[in-house]
Motif scaffolding. Structure first.
Motif, PDB file in Angstrom:
ATOM      1  N   TRP A   1       1.930 -57.142  25.872  1.00 17.46           N
ATOM      2  CA  TRP A   1       3.146 -56.343  26.020  1.00 17.46           C
ATOM      3  C   TRP A   1       4.346 -57.101  25.475  1.00 17.46           C
ATOM      4  CZ3 TRP A   1       8.066 -56.048  27.649  1.00 17.46           C
ATOM      5  CH2 TRP A   1       8.611 -54.780  27.859  1.00 17.46           C
ATOM      6  N   LEU A   2       4.449 -58.381  25.791  1.00 19.81           N
ATOM      7  CA  LEU A   2       5.571 -59.179  25.303  1.00 19.81           C
ATOM      8  C   LEU A   2       5.589 -59.235  23.775  1.00 19.81           C
ATOM      9  CD1 LEU A   2       5.553 -62.145  27.835  1.00 19.81           C
ATOM     10  CD2 LEU A   2       7.372 -60.453  27.546  1.00 19.81           C
ATOM     11  N   LYS A   3       4.424 -59.329  23.172  1.00 23.79           N
ATOM     12  CA  LYS A   3       4.333 -59.376  21.717  1.00 23.79           C
ATOM     13  C   LYS A   3       4.778 -58.054  21.092  1.00 23.79           C
ATOM     14  CE  LYS A   3       1.056 -60.196  17.937  1.00 23.79           C
ATOM     15  NZ  LYS A   3      -0.365 -60.519  17.592  1.00 23.79           N
ATOM     16  N   ASP A   4       4.373 -56.959  21.713  1.00 24.31           N
ATOM     17  CA  ASP A   4       4.666 -55.638  21.153  1.00 24.31           C
ATOM     18  C   ASP A   4       6.074 -55.144  21.467  1.00 24.31           C
ATOM     19  OD1 ASP A   4       2.119 -55.605  20.157  1.00 24.31           O
ATOM     20  OD2 ASP A   4       1.285 -54.326  21.723  1.00 24.31           O
ATOM     21  N   ASN A   5       6.743 -55.764  22.447  1.00 28.35           N
ATOM     22  CA  ASN A   5       8.053 -55.287  22.871  1.00 28.35           C
ATOM     23  C   ASN A   5       9.106 -56.392  22.838  1.00 28.35           C
ATOM     24  OD1 ASN A   5       7.532 -52.360  24.185  1.00 28.35           O
ATOM     25  ND2 ASN A   5       5.799 -53.701  24.651  1.00 28.35           N
ATOM     26  N   SER A   6       8.973 -57.279  21.872  1.00 26.74           N
ATOM     27  CA  SER A   6       9.870 -58.436  21.798  1.00 26.74           C
ATOM     28  C   SER A   6      11.306 -58.061  21.453  1.00 26.74           C
ATOM     29  CB  SER A   6       9.345 -59.440  20.760  1.00 26.74           C
ATOM     30  OG  SER A   6       9.274 -58.832  19.477  1.00 26.74           O
ATOM     31  N   LYS A   7      11.515 -56.860  20.917  1.00 24.76           N
ATOM     32  CA  LYS A   7      12.859 -56.448  20.513  1.00 24.76           C
ATOM     33  C   LYS A   7      13.401 -55.327  21.383  1.00 24.76           C
ATOM     34  CE  LYS A   7      12.160 -57.849  15.701  1.00 24.76           C
ATOM     35  NZ  LYS A   7      12.197 -57.430  14.277  1.00 24.76           N
ATOM     36  N   SER A   8      13.041 -55.345  22.659  1.00 20.63           N
ATOM     37  CA  SER A   8      13.541 -54.320  23.584  1.00 20.63           C
ATOM     38  C   SER A   8      15.060 -54.398  23.686  1.00 20.63           C
ATOM     39  CB  SER A   8      12.927 -54.519  24.971  1.00 20.63           C
ATOM     40  OG  SER A   8      13.547 -53.660  25.907  1.00 20.63           O
ATOM     41  N   PRO A   9      15.762 -53.254  23.632  1.00 18.30           N
ATOM     42  CA  PRO A   9      17.234 -53.255  23.689  1.00 18.30           C
ATOM     43  C   PRO A   9      17.796 -53.412  25.101  1.00 18.30           C
ATOM     44  CG  PRO A   9      16.419 -51.025  23.511  1.00 18.30           C
ATOM     45  CD  PRO A   9      15.215 -51.909  23.395  1.00 18.30           C
ATOM     46  N   ALA A  10      16.943 -53.301  26.122  1.00 24.38           N
ATOM     47  CA  ALA A  10      17.418 -53.386  27.502  1.00 24.38           C
ATOM     48  C   ALA A  10      17.947 -54.782  27.817  1.00 24.38           C
ATOM     49  CB  ALA A  10      16.286 -53.032  28.461  1.00 24.38           C
ATOM     50  N   LYS A  11      18.887 -54.855  28.758  1.00 23.05           N
ATOM     51  CA  LYS A  11      19.516 -56.126  29.118  1.00 23.05           C
ATOM     52  C   LYS A  11      19.243 -56.476  30.581  1.00 23.05           C
ATOM     53  CE  LYS A  11      21.364 -56.607  25.063  1.00 23.05           C
ATOM     54  NZ  LYS A  11      20.864 -57.651  24.137  1.00 23.05           N
ATOM     55  N   ILE A  12      19.179 -57.792  30.852  1.00 26.93           N
ATOM     56  CA  ILE A  12      18.963 -58.274  32.214  1.00 26.93           C
ATOM     57  C   ILE A  12      20.298 -58.259  32.958  1.00 26.93           C
ATOM     58  CG2 ILE A  12      18.238 -60.239  33.624  1.00 26.93           C
ATOM     59  CD1 ILE A  12      16.470 -61.111  31.280  1.00 26.93           C
ATOM     60  N   SER A  13      20.327 -57.622  34.110  1.00 27.41           N
ATOM     61  CA  SER A  13      21.548 -57.601  34.913  1.00 27.41           C
ATOM     62  C   SER A  13      21.511 -58.720  35.950  1.00 27.41           C
ATOM     63  CB  SER A  13      21.677 -56.256  35.630  1.00 27.41           C
ATOM     64  OG  SER A  13      20.671 -56.134  36.633  1.00 27.41           O
TER      65      SER A  13
ATOM     66  N   ASN B   1      10.181 -48.008  31.898  1.00 28.13           N
ATOM     67  CA  ASN B   1       9.072 -48.084  30.958  1.00 28.13           C
ATOM     68  C   ASN B   1       7.786 -47.644  31.658  1.00 28.13           C
ATOM     69  OD1 ASN B   1       6.676 -49.605  29.698  1.00 28.13           O
ATOM     70  ND2 ASN B   1       8.267 -49.865  28.145  1.00 28.13           N
ATOM     71  N   GLU B   2       7.210 -46.546  31.221  1.00 25.17           N
ATOM     72  CA  GLU B   2       6.060 -45.960  31.899  1.00 25.17           C
ATOM     73  C   GLU B   2       4.848 -46.894  31.885  1.00 25.17           C
ATOM     74  OE1 GLU B   2       5.834 -43.325  33.748  1.00 25.17           O
ATOM     75  OE2 GLU B   2       7.952 -42.859  33.448  1.00 25.17           O
ATOM     76  N   GLU B   3       4.642 -47.597  30.785  1.00 23.55           N
ATOM     77  CA  GLU B   3       3.514 -48.523  30.691  1.00 23.55           C
ATOM     78  C   GLU B   3       3.647 -49.635  31.722  1.00 23.55           C
ATOM     79  OE1 GLU B   3       1.233 -51.255  27.286  1.00 23.55           O
ATOM     80  OE2 GLU B   3       3.182 -50.346  26.881  1.00 23.55           O
ATOM     81  N   LEU B   4       4.849 -50.175  31.846  1.00 21.97           N
ATOM     82  CA  LEU B   4       5.084 -51.242  32.805  1.00 21.97           C
ATOM     83  C   LEU B   4       4.996 -50.727  34.238  1.00 21.97           C
ATOM     84  CD1 LEU B   4       7.544 -54.144  32.616  1.00 21.97           C
ATOM     85  CD2 LEU B   4       7.467 -52.771  34.682  1.00 21.97           C
ATOM     86  N   ILE B   5       5.504 -49.545  34.482  1.00 22.25           N
ATOM     87  CA  ILE B   5       5.453 -48.961  35.821  1.00 22.25           C
ATOM     88  C   ILE B   5       4.001 -48.803  36.278  1.00 22.25           C
ATOM     89  CG2 ILE B   5       5.860 -46.830  37.116  1.00 22.25           C
ATOM     90  CD1 ILE B   5       8.523 -46.594  35.558  1.00 22.25           C
ATOM     91  N   THR B   6       3.145 -48.337  35.377  1.00 16.18           N
ATOM     92  CA  THR B   6       1.729 -48.198  35.699  1.00 16.18           C
ATOM     93  C   THR B   6       1.108 -49.552  36.032  1.00 16.18           C
ATOM     94  OG1 THR B   6       1.496 -46.248  34.279  1.00 16.18           O
ATOM     95  CG2 THR B   6      -0.518 -47.445  34.827  1.00 16.18           C
ATOM     96  N   PHE B   7       1.444 -50.558  35.219  1.00 15.78           N
ATOM     97  CA  PHE B   7       0.937 -51.910  35.440  1.00 15.78           C
ATOM     98  C   PHE B   7       1.399 -52.437  36.796  1.00 15.78           C
ATOM     99  CE2 PHE B   7       1.551 -56.480  35.352  1.00 15.78           C
ATOM    100  CZ  PHE B   7       0.346 -56.959  34.859  1.00 15.78           C
ATOM    101  N   ALA B   8       2.678 -52.292  37.106  1.00 18.58           N
ATOM    102  CA  ALA B   8       3.230 -52.818  38.352  1.00 18.58           C
ATOM    103  C   ALA B   8       2.596 -52.151  39.566  1.00 18.58           C
ATOM    104  CB  ALA B   8       4.746 -52.633  38.367  1.00 18.58           C
ATOM    105  N   ARG B   9       2.386 -50.857  39.497  1.00 21.10           N
ATOM    106  CA  ARG B   9       1.771 -50.142  40.622  1.00 21.10           C
ATOM    107  C   ARG B   9       0.332 -50.586  40.833  1.00 21.10           C
ATOM    108  NH1 ARG B   9       4.234 -44.094  39.288  1.00 21.10           N
ATOM    109  NH2 ARG B   9       6.273 -44.421  40.331  1.00 21.10           N
TER     110      ARG B   9
END
Length: 208
Positions: A115-127, A182-190
């Motif tokens: 996932w990190l490899k495929d989403n290395s350019k995510s526009p979201a920011k850490i709050s 992110n639906e993929e991450l939500i599924t993983f986390a659950r």
């Protein structure tokens, strides 16, 4: 409140000295071999090594990326503890559980790295709120490990340390469920929450 990113190597070393029950070593502290520690202290030393890795500066800019960057070394810590239980444990149920944990968490590490490899350019920011919530999960975990540090029976120590370790992973997953869409991450986390809760129930039953 303690932040995992504010711990220092000196703090980690002092923690190891404390849990070994050798207070006199505070004046002449030297790295300790795991074969000189109680069973509980061995597992806590693996936890300390895990925390060192989790304190590394984040490369990801998104909550999802930061979550995985912290969860990967967290899983690696579980794998190291599972290996030790397999090698030194006496209880068949706990050793089988350790094998299951190794397989499960190795598989999840592979998924997280992909996932990190495929989403290395995510526009979201850490709050700041997200990071504070993530840090709190580690704070709670470490505080839950402060008692009974001289447990010497390996299977009991494995369960006693792995329960709060798993609970921290569940708490981290709940944080990302709050901050990610992110639906993929939500599924993983659950799925992670479900798997680790089942294992907590099994280990809690063993401790009774």
């Amino acid at each position: 409140m303690m932040s995992i990113r504010n711990l220092t190597a000196t703090t980690a070393l002092l923690l190891l000295i404390y849990i070994s029950g050798n207070c006199e070593a505070l004046q002449n502290a030297k790295p300790m071999k795991k074969d000189t520690l109680s069973a509980k202290a061995v597992y806590l030393s693996y936890m300390d090594e895990m925390m060192d890795k989790m304190m590394m500066p984040a490369k990801a800019a998104s909550p999802e990326g930061a979550f995985f960057e912290e969860m990967i070394p967290h899983h690696e810590g579980a794998i190291q503890m599972a290996k030790y239980e397999i090698a030194h444990g006496k209880d068949f149920e706990m050793r089988q559980l350790a094998k299951s944990i190794m397989a499960e968490q190795n598989s999840e590490i592979g998924l997280m790295k992909l996932w990190l490899k495929d989403n290395s350019k995510s526009p979201a920011k850490i709050s700041p709120e997200f990071q504070k919530a993530m840090d709190k999960t580690m704070d709670v975990m470490m505080k839950s490990l402060e008692q009974d540090t001289l447990v010497r029976e390996n299977d009991y120590a494995f369960a006693q340390v792995m329960i709060p370790h798993h609970q921290a992973a569940i708490d981290m997953a709940r944080v990302i469920l709050t901050y990610s869409k992110n639906e993929e991450l939500i599924t993983f986390a659950r799925l992670l929450i479900s798997n680790e809760q089942i294992e907590i129930t099994q280990m809690s039953g063993f401790l009774k």
